[in-house]
Design a protein around this motif. Structure first.
Motif, mmCIF file in Angstrom:
data_model
loop_
_atom_site.group_PDB
_atom_site.id
_atom_site.type_symbol
_atom_site.label_atom_id
_atom_site.label_comp_id
_atom_site.label_asym_id
_atom_site.label_seq_id
_atom_site.Cartn_x
_atom_site.Cartn_y
_atom_site.Cartn_z
ATOM 1 N N THR A 37 0.809 -1.225 0.000
ATOM 2 C CA THR A 37 0.000 0.000 0.000
ATOM 3 C C THR A 37 0.837 1.268 0.000
ATOM 4 O OG1 THR A 37 -0.236 -0.061 2.402
ATOM 5 C CG2 THR A 37 -1.989 -1.088 1.097
ATOM 6 N N THR A 38 2.102 1.160 0.373
ATOM 7 C CA THR A 38 2.971 2.347 0.369
ATOM 8 C C THR A 38 3.963 2.332 -0.782
ATOM 9 O OG1 THR A 38 4.539 1.321 1.900
ATOM 10 C CG2 THR A 38 2.804 2.696 2.867
ATOM 11 N N TRP A 91 -0.600 -0.759 9.876
ATOM 12 C CA TRP A 91 -0.768 0.314 8.893
ATOM 13 C C TRP A 91 -2.187 0.389 8.338
ATOM 14 C CZ3 TRP A 91 1.963 4.435 7.894
ATOM 15 C CH2 TRP A 91 1.756 5.147 6.711
ATOM 16 N N ASP A 96 -6.125 7.892 7.203
ATOM 17 C CA ASP A 96 -5.194 8.632 6.348
ATOM 18 C C ASP A 96 -4.489 9.730 7.132
ATOM 19 O OD1 ASP A 96 -5.722 7.068 4.161
ATOM 20 O OD2 ASP A 96 -7.014 8.534 3.149
ATOM 21 N N LYS A 99 -1.799 8.039 9.192
ATOM 22 C CA LYS A 99 -0.699 7.614 8.328
ATOM 23 C C LYS A 99 0.186 8.795 7.982
ATOM 24 C CE LYS A 99 -3.229 3.798 6.188
ATOM 25 N NZ LYS A 99 -3.893 3.303 4.985
ATOM 26 N N LEU A 103 4.134 9.192 9.159
ATOM 27 C CA LEU A 103 5.225 9.411 8.204
ATOM 28 C C LEU A 103 5.921 10.746 8.451
ATOM 29 C CD1 LEU A 103 3.621 7.942 4.987
ATOM 30 C CD2 LEU A 103 5.540 6.995 6.280
ATOM 31 N N ALA A 139 9.274 8.358 2.186
ATOM 32 C CA ALA A 139 8.214 8.769 3.114
ATOM 33 C C ALA A 139 7.512 10.032 2.611
ATOM 34 C CB ALA A 139 8.786 8.987 4.510
ATOM 35 N N THR A 142 5.243 9.029 -0.221
ATOM 36 C CA THR A 142 4.089 8.302 0.313
ATOM 37 C C THR A 142 3.109 9.278 0.958
ATOM 38 O OG1 THR A 142 5.465 6.352 0.667
ATOM 39 C CG2 THR A 142 3.376 6.424 1.853
ATOM 40 N N ARG A 143 3.610 10.274 1.653
ATOM 41 C CA ARG A 143 2.736 11.297 2.255
ATOM 42 C C ARG A 143 1.961 12.036 1.173
ATOM 43 N NH1 ARG A 143 4.992 15.550 6.022
ATOM 44 N NH2 ARG A 143 2.803 15.744 6.539
ATOM 45 N N THR A 145 1.065 10.894 -1.711
ATOM 46 C CA THR A 145 0.046 9.972 -2.206
ATOM 47 C C THR A 145 -1.143 9.930 -1.251
ATOM 48 O OG1 THR A 145 1.753 8.618 -3.239
ATOM 49 C CG2 THR A 145 -0.388 7.586 -2.906
ATOM 50 N N ILE A 146 -0.862 9.900 0.040
ATOM 51 C CA ILE A 146 -1.932 9.849 1.043
ATOM 52 C C ILE A 146 -2.740 11.134 1.030
ATOM 53 C CG2 ILE A 146 -2.398 9.798 3.536
ATOM 54 C CD1 ILE A 146 0.053 7.890 3.753
#
Length: 174
Positions: A37-38, A91, A96, A99, A103, A139, A142-143, A145-146
């Motif tokens: 997922t990340t 996780w 969100d 998460k 991160l 990270a 990924t942030r 994307t979130i």
């Protein structure tokens, strides 16, 4: 007197070898979910496996010295604390917002060189600067994307223009 104290110390040490903490040994599936997922690259995955997962997941690879008490209790405490702050095995249960915050803290701790803990580096060495940079970049991506998932969708444009109604308009009711 010294012999009695020494004997008592050895006796307590021997008894403590039989009182072991519970090991942190779950299925690797929970980590695989996090990695999927990340979108973890093979390079970042290797760094996470070697530097992070032992204390920040439900799967720990135990070195030989974990079999010796009181080291085993001390390490179990560090693992418990690490998982309370950031647990990749949990996780999928974070929101969100959580998460993103996890991160954000992850990045901050690496930038400040507070992670990995100094006690961890005694046996495993420090996190190399280039590995730290890779983790931080991953990270941050990924942030992004979130947070993209949290953005408000733009208002849809209409085909017609707004009609202005004056304040003096009188409507007849018939």
């Amino acid at each position: 007197m010294i012999k009695r104290i020494l004997f008592l110390f050895v006796l307590v040490f021997l008894i403590s070898q039989f009182l072991r903490p519970t090991k942190n040994e779950a299925s690797y599936d929970s980590i695989a979910t996090f990695e999927a997922t990340t979108t973890v690259s093979a390079e970042v995955k290797s760094i996470l496996q070697n530097q992070c997962y032992d204390c920040h997941s439900n799967v720990t690879r135990y070195p030989w010295y974990m079999e010796v008490s009181p080291v085993s209790h001390w390490m179990a405490y560090h693992i418990k604390e690490g998982k309370e702050h950031f647990n990749v095995s949990e996780w999928e249960f974070y929101t969100d917002k959580q998460k993103d915050h996890k991160l954000e803290e992850f990045i901050e701790m690496i930038e400040k060189k507070e992670m990995p803990l100094e006690s961890y580096t005694w046996m495993h060495g420090k996190l190399p600067a280039n590995d730290a940079e890779k983790l931080i970049n991953w990270a941050k991506e990924t942030r992004e994307t979130i947070t993209k998932g949290k953005e408000k969708p733009q208002e849809k444009a209409t085909d017609s223009l707004p009609v202005k109604v004056s304040d003096s308009t009188v409507l007849d009711s018939i």
